[in-house]
Structure formats: structure tokens, C-alpha cells
Design a protein around this motif. Structure first.
Motif, PDB file in Angstrom:
ATOM      1  N   HIS A  73       0.967  -1.173  -0.052  1.00  0.00           N
ATOM      2  CA  HIS A  73      -0.088   0.144  -0.006  1.00  0.00           C
ATOM      3  C   HIS A  73       0.925   1.359  -0.030  1.00  0.00           C
ATOM      4  O   HIS A  73       1.214   1.537   1.141  1.00  0.00           O
ATOM      5  N   ALA A  74       1.103   1.844  -1.189  1.00  0.00           N
ATOM      6  CA  ALA A  74       2.207   2.853  -1.497  1.00  0.00           C
ATOM      7  C   ALA A  74       2.016   4.167  -0.498  1.00  0.00           C
ATOM      8  O   ALA A  74       2.896   4.473   0.118  1.00  0.00           O
ATOM      9  N   PRO A  75       0.912   4.536  -0.293  1.00  0.00           N
ATOM     10  CA  PRO A  75       0.417   5.910   0.776  1.00  0.00           C
ATOM     11  C   PRO A  75       1.239   5.592   2.186  1.00  0.00           C
ATOM     12  O   PRO A  75       1.833   6.268   2.520  1.00  0.00           O
ATOM     13  N   SER A  76       0.711   4.332   2.549  1.00  0.00           N
ATOM     14  CA  SER A  76       1.250   4.023   3.703  1.00  0.00           C
ATOM     15  C   SER A  76       2.847   3.863   4.031  1.00  0.00           C
ATOM     16  O   SER A  76       3.444   4.281   4.753  1.00  0.00           O
ATOM     17  N   HIS A  77       3.341   3.143   2.926  1.00  0.00           N
ATOM     18  CA  HIS A  77       4.832   3.017   2.992  1.00  0.00           C
ATOM     19  C   HIS A  77       5.441   4.224   2.834  1.00  0.00           C
ATOM     20  O   HIS A  77       6.544   4.362   3.667  1.00  0.00           O
ATOM     21  N   MET A  78       5.166   5.203   1.786  1.00  0.00           N
ATOM     22  CA  MET A  78       5.740   6.418   1.643  1.00  0.00           C
ATOM     23  C   MET A  78       5.785   7.293   2.753  1.00  0.00           C
ATOM     24  O   MET A  78       6.603   8.019   3.141  1.00  0.00           O
ATOM     25  N   SER A  79       4.581   7.267   3.471  1.00  0.00           N
ATOM     26  CA  SER A  79       4.443   8.169   4.700  1.00  0.00           C
ATOM     27  C   SER A  79       5.528   7.694   5.793  1.00  0.00           C
ATOM     28  O   SER A  79       6.235   8.604   6.484  1.00  0.00           O
ATOM     29  N   PHE A  80       5.774   6.436   5.986  1.00  0.00           N
ATOM     30  CA  PHE A  80       6.841   5.941   7.118  1.00  0.00           C
ATOM     31  C   PHE A  80       8.358   6.194   6.529  1.00  0.00           C
ATOM     32  O   PHE A  80       9.279   6.739   7.100  1.00  0.00           O
ATOM     33  N   MET A  81       8.451   5.790   5.306  1.00  0.00           N
ATOM     34  CA  MET A  81       9.689   6.377   4.424  1.00  0.00           C
ATOM     35  C   MET A  81       9.955   7.839   4.850  1.00  0.00           C
ATOM     36  O   MET A  81      11.174   8.211   5.004  1.00  0.00           O
ATOM     37  N   HIS A  82       9.187   8.539   4.537  1.00  0.00           N
ATOM     38  CA  HIS A  82       9.231  10.032   4.642  1.00  0.00           C
ATOM     39  C   HIS A  82       9.536  10.469   6.074  1.00  0.00           C
ATOM     40  O   HIS A  82      10.575  11.214   6.350  1.00  0.00           O
ATOM     41  N   ALA A  83       8.778  10.053   7.042  1.00  0.00           N
ATOM     42  CA  ALA A  83       9.156  10.394   8.377  1.00  0.00           C
ATOM     43  C   ALA A  83      10.005   9.911   8.944  1.00  0.00           C
ATOM     44  O   ALA A  83      10.725  10.459   9.666  1.00  0.00           O
ATOM     45  N   MET A  84      10.761   8.657   8.478  1.00  0.00           N
ATOM     46  CA  MET A  84      11.975   8.073   8.888  1.00  0.00           C
ATOM     47  C   MET A  84      13.174   9.172   8.389  1.00  0.00           C
ATOM     48  O   MET A  84      14.019   9.186   9.260  1.00  0.00           O
ATOM     49  N   THR A  85      13.015   9.543   7.137  1.00  0.00           N
ATOM     50  CA  THR A  85      13.940  10.178   6.684  1.00  0.00           C
ATOM     51  C   THR A  85      14.277  11.594   7.358  1.00  0.00           C
ATOM     52  O   THR A  85      15.320  12.118   7.622  1.00  0.00           O
ATOM     53  N   VAL A  86      12.945  12.424   7.730  1.00  0.00           N
ATOM     54  CA  VAL A  86      13.002  13.432   8.277  1.00  0.00           C
ATOM     55  C   VAL A  86      13.563  13.452   9.651  1.00  0.00           C
ATOM     56  O   VAL A  86      14.398  14.220  10.190  1.00  0.00           O
ATOM     57  N   ALA A  87      13.206  12.229  10.492  1.00  0.00           N
ATOM     58  CA  ALA A  87      13.777  12.199  12.018  1.00  0.00           C
ATOM     59  C   ALA A  87      15.073  11.556  11.780  1.00  0.00           C
ATOM     60  O   ALA A  87      15.911  12.322  12.622  1.00  0.00           O
ATOM     61  N   ALA A  88      15.680  11.076  10.750  1.00  0.00           N
ATOM     62  CA  ALA A  88      17.391  10.792  10.507  1.00  0.00           C
ATOM     63  C   ALA A  88      17.772  12.356  10.426  1.00  0.00           C
ATOM     64  O   ALA A  88      19.008  12.402  10.994  1.00  0.00           O
ATOM     65  N   ARG A  89      17.481  13.164   9.638  1.00  0.00           N
ATOM     66  CA  ARG A  89      17.995  14.336   9.265  1.00  0.00           C
ATOM     67  C   ARG A  89      17.959  15.295  10.366  1.00  0.00           C
ATOM     68  O   ARG A  89      18.909  16.006  10.507  1.00  0.00           O
ATOM     69  N   ARG A  90      17.138  15.365  11.061  1.00  0.00           N
ATOM     70  CA  ARG A  90      17.137  16.044  12.612  1.00  0.00           C
ATOM     71  C   ARG A  90      18.241  15.800  13.380  1.00  0.00           C
ATOM     72  O   ARG A  90      18.536  16.652  14.155  1.00  0.00           O
TER      73      ARG A  90
END
Length: 338
Positions: A73-90
Motif C-alpha cells: 500500500h504505497a501511501p502508507s509505505h511512503m509516509s513511513f519512509m518520509h517520516a524516517m528520513t526526516v527524523a534521521a536528518r534532524r
């Protein structure tokens, strides 16, 4: 390339002890750590992540293992990938994405290469092959999700059981005696751990509250709108007045349209609660009570735990569950009188 099991044999310890010594997941005695360090240097294990950790150097890169399959389910997967990338960049970390459908192969390569400081695992299956890779690797690994075999792993997830119990209790307290669950696809129950946890928790809590409960999937592989419509009609015909949804946004949309077609209104005739939704249920034509799954919460906690492990600070293995939050939108009302 020298492997971790060779280091373990040379040091006279188990693979897990080598992993703990190199990653800091658990305390290891000074003498055992010295033997492991000697074995690392004697065998030339230095190109690997383990020796780099012993030397105190870091890459400031995380690997994110997120297999993208045709039925994802692409929307759910992309939301987690985006959230993880943002958390890492912080935390000033970059992200190496591992999206091949064969998740274990990519994770194994990275774990042996020393390219990353930690591995973050998404889309966790009940019998996930990445569990044994994590156990055999010196690279700290955090699972966002809970495999069935999770002893000595660090896992982050929403407390789906507690969330489901709260949803059932809301309906029970409103006088509903017959409830139905519409979950994800049948494939989701095979490939992910949490759908089965929700289904089991709903059945158990409904029994405790003296309610009848019926559970259906939303399709064989992905959402089947016709199947969802038929399920809603079957629920109404069976006298079900409370529906718990644990499914994508399009399932909720079909449910609302079908109830309207049947002349049933929410919440006067049917009450609805969405459990573990990663979309905004308030944006629907009929706002729906929800207990959301917030990707940012899980991902930020996973990144924080990874950084603790990289720094050599102790992190408790086992489950790190996020408490659910109930959002009232007005979709639960007293059960209609028969």
C-alpha cells in the motif's frame, strides 16, 4: 571477507556476544571485550562495521530496509519512509534506502559492508527473514514493527492491542452488542504482524464485554471494493451496529458510500471507529473517530534508540510500544434500539 561467526569462534564466545560487544546492545565484561577485540584485529575484521565501531568512527548514515512489493500500500509505505528520513536528518543522519523486494539480501549486504551506523527495518513480517540477519550482525538494528520471534530485538510499534481494546470499549459503552471488523487484505494478514494482532484483540475484548464480533478482510490481495460493499451489506443484514476499521482510506470511503446507499447514517444507525489509520479521518465527508498510527512517533523513537545504541549506551531489548490516542469525531453514538 571475514565473518562475525569466525570472530566468535576465535574469541571463544557466541555470535550474539560478539554482536553485543561491537554494538553496545548489552554490557560485556572487559575480558570478553578484549578477546573479541583481539580476534577482530587478528582476523582482519577491520573493513566491517564491527571494527569501525571499536575504533569509534561513524558514517552518519542509516540504512532503511523497506521492501516495495507489487501489493504494497504505497501511501502508507511512503509516509513511513518520509517520516524516517526526516527524523534521521534532524539528527544529522543521511539515509540509504533498501527497497528491493528481497529485503534480506540488501540488508545482509549492508550489514557486512560497514557502510552504515545502524539499520532501521520497516514492513516487518510475522516470520521476517531479517530477524536472523539482525541477530548475526554487529550493526545496531531497530525494527518498526514486531516479528513473531522478537526475543532480544529492539522493536518499536503502536500498541495495537491497547488501541483495539479502546475502540471496542467505546462501542460497548455506547450499548452496541454486535460489531464487525473490516481489516486489510488477506495478503496483509500474511505479510504483516499488526493486522492479526488487531483481529485477535478485537475478538478477545468483544467476548469479555459480552459482544458478538465478525471479522472480514477487504480483499484477497489488495482492496476489492465489491468485496467491501458486500461485507457492509452482510453486516447490516446481520444487525451489526458498530464497525471497527483497520484498513486503508479507500476502504473507509467505500464503507461510507455503501452505508448511505443502504439508507444507514453514521452514527445514528451505525457507529464507526478507525484503528491504526495513517490518514486523516477528519477529512472524510463524514468525520470518523480514530486511533491513529502516527508515522512520526514511531520513526522518531526508532531513530533515537538507534543513536543510543551507536553511542554504546544500553537500550532495553524487547517492545517499545507507543500509547494510542483516541480522537473523537462524532462517529460513535448510542446503539439504535431494536
Amino acid at each position: 571477507m571475514v565473518k562475525i561467526d569466525e570472530v566468535a569462534r576465535a574469541a571463544g564466545v557466541s555470535i550474539s556476544t560478539v554482536s553485543y560487544a561491537l554494538s553496545g546492545k548489552r554490557p560485556v565484561s572487559a575480558e570478553t571485550r578484549r578477546r573479541i577485540q583481539d580476534a577482530v584485529h587478528e582476523l582482519g575484521y577491520s573493513p566491517n562495521a564491527g571494527a569501525r565501531m571499536l575504533a569509534g568512527s561513524q558514517t552518519n548514515i542509516f540504512a532503511l530496509s523497506e521492501p516495495l512489493r507489487a501489493d504494497s500500500h504505497a501511501p502508507s509505505h511512503m509516509s513511513f519512509m518520509h517520516a524516517m528520513t526526516v527524523a534521521a536528518r534532524r539528527k544529522e543522519y543521511d539515509m540509504l534506502l533498501l527497497t528491493d523486494e528481497d529485503a534480506s539480501a540488501g540488508m545482509k549486504r549492508v550489514a557486512q559492508s560497514g557502510l552504515v551506523d545502524a539499520i532501521l527495518v520497516l514492513d516487518v513480517a510475522p516470520d521476517d527473514a531479517r530477524v536472523e540477519i539482525a541477530r548475526a550482525s554487529a550493526t545496531p538494528t531497530i525494527f518498526v514493527g514486531i516479528p513473531n520471534d522478537h526475543d532480544d530485538l529492539v522493536c518499536v510499534d503502536l500498541d495495537f492491542e491497547r488501541a483495539t481494546v479502546e475502540a471496542v470499549d467505546r462501542l460497548a459503552d455506547a450499548g452496541h452488542r454486535a460489531i464487525g471488523l473490516i481489516g486489510g487484505s488477506e495478503r496483509a494478514y500474511e505479510k504483516s504482524n499488526f493486522p492479526s494482532r488487531v483481529r485477535a484483540a478485537l475478538s478477545e475484548r468483544a467476548t469479555e464485554r459480552g459482544m458478538s464480533a465478525t471479522s472480514v478482510a477487504s480483499g484477497p490481495i489488495v482492496t476489492d471494493r465489491g468485496h467491501v460493499r458486500r461485507s457492509v451489506r452482510a453486516f447490516v443484514d446481520a444487525g451489526i451496529t458498530g464497525i471497527v476499521l483497520h484498513a486503508p482510506e479507500e476502504v473507509l470511503q467505500v464503507v461510507l458510500v455503501e452505508l448511505e446507499a443502504l439508507g444507514k447514517s453514521v452514527p445514528a444507525d451505525v457507529s464507526i471507529v478507525s484503528v491504526g489509520s495513517s490518514f486523516d479521518t477528519d477529512a472524510q465527508p463524514t468525520p470518523i473517530d480514530s486511533i491513529p498510527l502516527v508515522p512520526q512517533s514511531s520513526c522518531e523513537l526508532a531513530v533515537d534508540l538507534a543513536i543510543e545504541l551507536i553511542a554504546g549506551r544500553p537500550v532495553a531489548s524487547g517492545l517499545h510500544l507507543i500509547a494510542p490516542t483516541y480522537l473523537e469525531r462524532g462517529s460513535v453514538a448510542a446503539a439504535p434500539s431494536v
